[in-house]
Design an enzyme around this catalytic site. Sequence first.
Site, PDB file in Angstrom:
ATOM      1  N   ASP A 211       7.303  21.103 -26.716  1.00 14.05           N
ATOM      2  CA  ASP A 211       7.458  19.773 -26.122  1.00 14.05           C
ATOM      3  C   ASP A 211       8.519  19.904 -25.048  1.00 14.05           C
ATOM      4  O   ASP A 211       8.976  21.012 -24.760  1.00 14.05           O
ATOM      5  CB  ASP A 211       7.871  18.724 -27.174  1.00 14.05           C
ATOM      6  CG  ASP A 211       7.414  17.315 -26.768  1.00 14.05           C
ATOM      7  OD1 ASP A 211       7.482  17.001 -25.568  1.00 14.05           O
ATOM      8  OD2 ASP A 211       6.986  16.551 -27.641  1.00 14.05           O
TER       9      ASP A 211
ATOM     10  N   SER B 261      13.525   5.718 -13.878  1.00 12.69           N
ATOM     11  CA  SER B 261      12.455   6.499 -14.497  1.00 12.69           C
ATOM     12  C   SER B 261      12.394   7.904 -13.910  1.00 12.69           C
ATOM     13  O   SER B 261      12.332   8.899 -14.636  1.00 12.69           O
ATOM     14  CB  SER B 261      11.123   5.769 -14.292  1.00 12.69           C
ATOM     15  OG  SER B 261      10.054   6.657 -14.362  1.00 12.69           O
ATOM     16  N   SER B 262      12.428   7.985 -12.575  1.00 16.93           N
ATOM     17  CA  SER B 262      12.274   9.293 -11.930  1.00 16.93           C
ATOM     18  C   SER B 262      13.432  10.216 -12.270  1.00 16.93           C
ATOM     19  O   SER B 262      13.225  11.400 -12.544  1.00 16.93           O
ATOM     20  CB  SER B 262      12.204   9.125 -10.414  1.00 16.93           C
ATOM     21  OG  SER B 262      11.100   8.357 -10.070  1.00 16.93           O
TER      22      SER B 262
ATOM     23  N   HIS C 269      15.326  13.137  12.040  1.00 20.33           N
ATOM     24  CA  HIS C 269      14.134  13.170  12.895  1.00 20.33           C
ATOM     25  C   HIS C 269      13.271  11.912  12.708  1.00 20.33           C
ATOM     26  O   HIS C 269      12.371  11.670  13.488  1.00 20.33           O
ATOM     27  CB  HIS C 269      13.315  14.460  12.689  1.00 20.33           C
ATOM     28  CG  HIS C 269      12.585  14.567  11.399  1.00 20.33           C
ATOM     29  ND1 HIS C 269      12.291  15.766  10.806  1.00 20.33           N
ATOM     30  CD2 HIS C 269      12.057  13.645  10.579  1.00 20.33           C
ATOM     31  CE1 HIS C 269      11.643  15.566   9.693  1.00 20.33           C
ATOM     32  NE2 HIS C 269      11.485  14.290   9.531  1.00 20.33           N
ATOM     33  N   HIS C 270      13.597  11.121  11.670  1.00 22.70           N
ATOM     34  CA  HIS C 270      12.944   9.815  11.566  1.00 22.70           C
ATOM     35  C   HIS C 270      13.618   8.802  12.474  1.00 22.70           C
ATOM     36  O   HIS C 270      13.170   7.672  12.572  1.00 22.70           O
ATOM     37  CB  HIS C 270      12.982   9.307  10.122  1.00 22.70           C
ATOM     38  CG  HIS C 270      12.234  10.183   9.165  1.00 22.70           C
ATOM     39  ND1 HIS C 270      10.908   9.984   8.858  1.00 22.70           N
ATOM     40  CD2 HIS C 270      12.615  11.264   8.461  1.00 22.70           C
ATOM     41  CE1 HIS C 270      10.519  10.906   7.998  1.00 22.70           C
ATOM     42  NE2 HIS C 270      11.533  11.698   7.737  1.00 22.70           N
TER      43      HIS C 270
ATOM     44  N   SER D 206      -1.318  26.504  -5.824  1.00 19.48           N
ATOM     45  CA  SER D 206      -0.955  27.891  -6.118  1.00 19.48           C
ATOM     46  C   SER D 206      -1.456  28.341  -7.488  1.00 19.48           C
ATOM     47  O   SER D 206      -1.458  29.536  -7.783  1.00 19.48           O
ATOM     48  CB  SER D 206       0.567  28.065  -6.058  1.00 19.48           C
ATOM     49  OG  SER D 206       1.060  27.607  -4.831  1.00 19.48           O
TER      50      SER D 206
ATOM     51  N   HIS E 159      13.472  11.765   3.427  1.00 20.29           N
ATOM     52  CA  HIS E 159      12.841  13.048   3.716  1.00 20.29           C
ATOM     53  C   HIS E 159      12.720  13.950   2.493  1.00 20.29           C
ATOM     54  O   HIS E 159      11.653  14.495   2.264  1.00 20.29           O
ATOM     55  CB  HIS E 159      13.440  13.773   4.908  1.00 20.29           C
ATOM     56  CG  HIS E 159      12.390  14.655   5.506  1.00 20.29           C
ATOM     57  ND1 HIS E 159      11.455  14.188   6.387  1.00 20.29           N
ATOM     58  CD2 HIS E 159      12.034  15.917   5.217  1.00 20.29           C
ATOM     59  CE1 HIS E 159      10.588  15.150   6.646  1.00 20.29           C
ATOM     60  NE2 HIS E 159      10.915  16.215   5.954  1.00 20.29           N
TER      61      HIS E 159
ATOM     62  N   LYS F 145       3.706  29.827   3.216  1.00 24.24           N
ATOM     63  CA  LYS F 145       2.904  29.470   2.047  1.00 24.24           C
ATOM     64  C   LYS F 145       1.427  29.472   2.391  1.00 24.24           C
ATOM     65  O   LYS F 145       0.595  29.995   1.638  1.00 24.24           O
ATOM     66  CB  LYS F 145       3.306  28.077   1.558  1.00 24.24           C
ATOM     67  CG  LYS F 145       4.578  28.062   0.771  1.00 24.24           C
ATOM     68  CD  LYS F 145       4.697  26.765   0.018  1.00 24.24           C
ATOM     69  CE  LYS F 145       5.556  26.991  -1.195  1.00 24.24           C
ATOM     70  NZ  LYS F 145       5.375  26.034  -2.231  1.00 24.24           N
TER      71      LYS F 145
ATOM     72  N   THR G 173       6.678  26.692   5.346  1.00 22.78           N
ATOM     73  CA  THR G 173       5.389  26.067   5.070  1.00 22.78           C
ATOM     74  C   THR G 173       4.257  26.974   5.529  1.00 22.78           C
ATOM     75  O   THR G 173       3.275  27.191   4.811  1.00 22.78           O
ATOM     76  CB  THR G 173       5.305  24.706   5.790  1.00 22.78           C
ATOM     77  OG1 THR G 173       6.528  24.018   5.601  1.00 22.78           O
ATOM     78  CG2 THR G 173       4.163  23.886   5.250  1.00 22.78           C
TER      79      THR G 173
ATOM     80  N   ARG H 295       1.576   0.845  14.977  1.00 24.35           N
ATOM     81  CA  ARG H 295       1.254   0.644  13.570  1.00 24.35           C
ATOM     82  C   ARG H 295       1.778  -0.724  13.135  1.00 24.35           C
ATOM     83  O   ARG H 295       2.593  -1.337  13.806  1.00 24.35           O
ATOM     84  CB  ARG H 295       1.843   1.761  12.704  1.00 24.35           C
ATOM     85  CG  ARG H 295       3.314   1.938  12.791  1.00 24.35           C
ATOM     86  CD  ARG H 295       3.785   3.252  12.198  1.00 24.35           C
ATOM     87  NE  ARG H 295       3.716   3.291  10.738  1.00 24.35           N
ATOM     88  CZ  ARG H 295       4.535   4.023   9.967  1.00 24.35           C
ATOM     89  NH1 ARG H 295       5.477   4.763  10.524  1.00 24.35           N
ATOM     90  NH2 ARG H 295       4.406   4.040   8.675  1.00 24.35           N
TER      91      ARG H 295
ATOM     92  N   GLU I 234      12.238  12.874  -0.300  1.00 27.24           N
ATOM     93  CA  GLU I 234      11.137  12.210  -0.997  1.00 27.24           C
ATOM     94  C   GLU I 234       9.785  12.748  -0.523  1.00 27.24           C
ATOM     95  O   GLU I 234       8.861  12.936  -1.319  1.00 27.24           O
ATOM     96  CB  GLU I 234      11.229  10.699  -0.769  1.00 27.24           C
ATOM     97  CG  GLU I 234      10.011   9.895  -1.181  1.00 27.24           C
ATOM     98  CD  GLU I 234       9.831   9.822  -2.691  1.00 27.24           C
ATOM     99  OE1 GLU I 234      10.801  10.111  -3.411  1.00 27.24           O
ATOM    100  OE2 GLU I 234       8.720   9.486  -3.125  1.00 27.24           O
TER     101      GLU I 234
ATOM    102  N   TRP J 154       7.610   0.081   4.057  1.00 29.75           N
ATOM    103  CA  TRP J 154       8.205   0.732   2.890  1.00 29.75           C
ATOM    104  C   TRP J 154       9.632   1.150   3.165  1.00 29.75           C
ATOM    105  O   TRP J 154      10.418   1.287   2.241  1.00 29.75           O
ATOM    106  CB  TRP J 154       7.344   1.909   2.393  1.00 29.75           C
ATOM    107  CG  TRP J 154       7.580   3.226   3.076  1.00 29.75           C
ATOM    108  CD1 TRP J 154       7.200   3.573   4.315  1.00 29.75           C
ATOM    109  CD2 TRP J 154       8.240   4.368   2.520  1.00 29.75           C
ATOM    110  NE1 TRP J 154       7.579   4.854   4.592  1.00 29.75           N
ATOM    111  CE2 TRP J 154       8.215   5.369   3.503  1.00 29.75           C
ATOM    112  CE3 TRP J 154       8.847   4.652   1.295  1.00 29.75           C
ATOM    113  CZ2 TRP J 154       8.770   6.632   3.307  1.00 29.75           C
ATOM    114  CZ3 TRP J 154       9.399   5.924   1.110  1.00 29.75           C
ATOM    115  CH2 TRP J 154       9.357   6.883   2.102  1.00 29.75           C
TER     116      TRP J 154
ATOM    117  N   TYR K  73       9.149  15.702   0.374  1.00 30.04           N
ATOM    118  CA  TYR K  73       8.897  16.976  -0.303  1.00 30.04           C
ATOM    119  C   TYR K  73       8.679  16.786  -1.795  1.00 30.04           C
ATOM    120  O   TYR K  73       8.006  17.594  -2.435  1.00 30.04           O
ATOM    121  CB  TYR K  73      10.020  17.965   0.007  1.00 30.04           C
ATOM    122  CG  TYR K  73      10.028  18.297   1.477  1.00 30.04           C
ATOM    123  CD1 TYR K  73       8.834  18.660   2.101  1.00 30.04           C
ATOM    124  CD2 TYR K  73      11.150  18.184   2.260  1.00 30.04           C
ATOM    125  CE1 TYR K  73       8.784  18.898   3.450  1.00 30.04           C
ATOM    126  CE2 TYR K  73      11.111  18.429   3.625  1.00 30.04           C
ATOM    127  CZ  TYR K  73       9.923  18.783   4.208  1.00 30.04           C
ATOM    128  OH  TYR K  73       9.857  19.017   5.547  1.00 30.04           O
TER     129      TYR K  73
ATOM    130  N   HIS L 126       0.842  -1.195   0.000  1.00 28.93           N
ATOM    131  CA  HIS L 126       0.000   0.000   0.000  1.00 28.93           C
ATOM    132  C   HIS L 126       0.879   1.248   0.000  1.00 28.93           C
ATOM    133  O   HIS L 126       0.669   2.163  -0.812  1.00 28.93           O
ATOM    134  CB  HIS L 126      -0.922  -0.014   1.220  1.00 28.93           C
ATOM    135  CG  HIS L 126      -1.638   1.277   1.459  1.00 28.93           C
ATOM    136  ND1 HIS L 126      -2.648   1.733   0.638  1.00 28.93           N
ATOM    137  CD2 HIS L 126      -1.480   2.231   2.411  1.00 28.93           C
ATOM    138  CE1 HIS L 126      -3.083   2.906   1.090  1.00 28.93           C
ATOM    139  NE2 HIS L 126      -2.380   3.231   2.153  1.00 28.93           N
TER     140      HIS L 126
END
Lengths: 198, 654, 227
Positions: B108, B173-174, B306-307, B272, B257, B335, B332, B454, B259, B143, B261, B79
């Site tokens: 293009d 790909s990315s 912080h993880h 926006s 991290h 924004k 943040t 979890r 990732e 994950w 963002y 998931h």
Amino acid sequence: MADVVYFYMDPASPQCYRAKQYLIEKGIPFMELNLAEDPAARETYKELGSPPLPVFDIDGKLVSGLNYQRLDEAWVSFALEKGYLREAPPLDEPVSGGELSDVIALAHPGPATIEYVAIAAVLTMVTLLEVGIFYLESLGSALMPILLSLSSLKFVLVVSFYMHLKYDSRLFLSFFAAALLIVVALAVAGMALFRALV
Amino acid sequence: MATITGAIEGALRRPRSYEGLWSWITTVDHKRIGILYGVSALIFLLVGGAEALFMRLQLTGPNQSVVSPEVYNQLFTMHALTMIFLVVMPLSASFFNFIVPLQIGARDVAFPRLNALSYWVFLFGGLLLNAGWLVGASPDAGWFAYANLTDKPFSPGSGMDFYILGLLVLGISSVAAALNFIVTIINMRAPGMSLMRMPVFVWMTLVTSILLVTAFPVITVALIELMFDRFFGTNFFNVGGGGGPLLWQHLFWLFGHPEVYILILPPMGIVSEVLPTFSRKPLFGYPVVVLSGIIIGFMGWGVWAHHMFTVGFGPVANTVFALTTMAIAIPTGVKIFNWIATLWGGSVSLKTPMLFALGFIALFIIGGLSGVMHSAAPSDAQQQDTYFIVAHLHYVLFGGSIFAIFAGIYYWFPKITGRMIHDGLGKINFWLMFIGMNITFFPMHFLGLNGMPRRVYTYDSGMGWDFWNLVSTVGSFLMAASVLVFAYNVIYSLRRREMAGADPYDGRTLEWAIPSPPPVYNFEKIPTVSSRDAWWAQKYEGKYALPAPEGVEVGREGEAPGISPSEATDTSNGPVHPEHHQEEGHHGIHMPAPSYYPIVVAIGLALAAGLLIINHWLVPIGMAITVFALYGWAREPVSPPAEAHDSGGEEGVH
Amino acid sequence: MKEASVPVHSGEVMETSTGLDHRKLLIWMFLASECFFFGTLLATYLVYRNKSLVGPFPEEIFDIPVTSVSTFVLLTSSLAMVLALAAIRRGDQRGAKVWLFATAILGLTFLGFQGFEFYEFGNHERVMPCTPGLQVEECLMGATEYPEPYGLTPRTNVFGSTFFTLTGFHGAHVTVGVIWLLSLWIMALRGELPQRENLKVELAGLYWHFVDIVWIVIFTVVYLLGG
């Protein structure tokens, strides 16, 4: 005057943008004078009487505004005089930068062959020096900073001269330098955290 | 040499068809690739959603056995992987593809075939990641796949192999897509579109792309190390050989991290765009919003530990990372206040895209605040690995990313399909999703603070968790219903054929200046931009936005609003006849030709990765296909030879 | 090969916002990305420095003089690379062919050194003293010491894992570079690399020099300081 077209431009103006594309497309060697960023260029521009942009200064002959025909004429006579062009192109043919080799050489400033060889010699000497220092047992804790500095020196030499970052667009330099700085900072921070625990 | 070349070029003759299935397989058009990305990602959304529903069913009450513990572990891992790598990222990529070239006034992307390659590698990588279901061995370690639990002795099945190779392929790909978009945005802006005139969505695409090309190498190295450990017996995470589990955590979160963002910045860009359009006001504080996005992206590199607060770095390191994490709340918050200020005094119209954008702001504030709670290390020690984290991450990823992406889908649906999307059904979709999302995820805050960990597949009665779990499951089915409404709405709106016209929402950016759906070459004439919100400026301020012929100065005063783009082009071009335009559109604009090679390269890559799981010695088969296709790719001109002769035109796409 | 000799647009100046070529911007962004790749590999090597529980340890098997020579070879290949670029920009086709080929050959030489080094490390032996009662052929024959296999593989210890992964990926990059250079050389031989396409050589050069600077760092940090 110098061997290139002095090109006064304002980056916000579409006409100047098109003019620059035209110069690049034709391979006409030019030096860009950005009025938004370069105070000295603004001064000279004022001395010229602030004519409408874009302004091309071709060996003292001014072309103001985006007029391809007048720009071509001024360039061709200048290029003939300087020997970039052997003969004037027929009227119905598009103007070009002249002998391609001259233009490509002008468009890519960089060291001459002898300088490349000299840099290679320096790189070899520094490597030999590094290996020599490595065998000096007496240096102790000074070994690491010395070797790292020498290694960085080689790194900078290759990047600036062989990869032409000294002469190339600042954009490449800023991306590459930013990436390197972040990598080094992260590696140092990560290793400090790692060592603190293990 | 020549015979080999001839054979290869003969085998894959240049595709010529622009219609039918083959045209989609060989397309290099950024709009079609964007649609392919979007449709694939929405299908993966159904897969990931089904996985979530199974988990919620299992947790409805205590001691249920809807699925086995083993399957449950695979469900929560897949998931997460599906939603992150196969839904949110490709949906963002879908908008990058479709919208960014239109917003910067390009025909293009910079490398059309590389763009097609990115899509096909993504698709086959996603299928490879999901292939574990077929053999009953999907990844099952969460994950973030903490080594050494994922090393061979502790995960002996092939589940983690699918994880490693699937993510490696998706990484290719990315990175390929991100490199392409960086070059496109830096290099292919319409004349006059300086960086500070770019739409915020384009800015966020640029920041996200830079994060992608820098963050993915880190996870690539970590995955390679794990792969070597599993396949070749190296010692990176093997304590017996001198390695250890900590390295993986550092490398994973150094990637993880940024990732986060990567997942949220493009949605912020979408919001926006939506808010100013439906407030009929420019974005409040454009430079500050852009700068905040850049700062968020940059600071994303400085908070990974912080993880890992509970790993035990000691007070100094934990404090440093707590402070950097709290500091991210500043840009943040900036924004969020700018978005709210955009609404202030605007003539707000509550169409579906606007509802989703407003929902995004509300839910993202909740998720952001619980995020600031975790940033305090002592508080995090309490919340680590509880449902409180699950609640937080779903508020930012579902309430944040997915809501904004739905805002984007509803907003750009008319541009992409040429048809209006039904607004009433859209509102039903929104309210079902908004209510369902809060019913599902808000109780998880309580569950987490009550100590529910979890990733447990069941729990005993009497822990005080029964009621809120039941509520959460009910909410999840409301969300499922909302997705069904969305699917129905898409099909219904496509069949209804209510034509949208070029600019149904009175938009501000250049994509609304061209017909819907856009022609293959996007812009007949590349526009010249003289201000932010270029299309709005042309409509209402008389500023010239679409190009004049060479050397003609145009300043049109008092242009009537709502002028259709084709009229706008024609009037601005003076006496030019429409027929002449069409002819020029046909002969003067050279679009890159379709190509077989991207999909063949992607098949080869995915095959090589898949064969690595079965037998190492078969890998050269996949590599041979890749090399063969890359060789053909390198020999293939960008445009077919027939068009090459008269391609000196200024308007040609190179 | 008529159609292949007219690659459309490549080599011509494109109309771009910055005036920079797409492909050159791409390769620089790619190199920035590669900095993160090699930075991570190198950081992995460094955090596991002195963490191996069993030998061989770096100082026991590194052969600095040999590696110095291979470093010199790679540095020289960078010189050949810039000379190839300078030649094609001058329009000197012969020079371009010679220097492109020289660069590739020097790259292959470096790879040969690396293969030799990997083989030597894998089959390393150390001399052990004979102790009474040791059932080793040499000792039973009456010798005072005997050679014991003491090879380094990626499985031996964490030094082996990190060392071979780091230098192996560098070697893989060199291999890709050699293939790239040989392709350019073949194109030059067939007259498909005219002066106006000098960017193709420049791009390969940027990649090649990057691989070189990665080795400059590896040589100092891994070989000279890594012990």
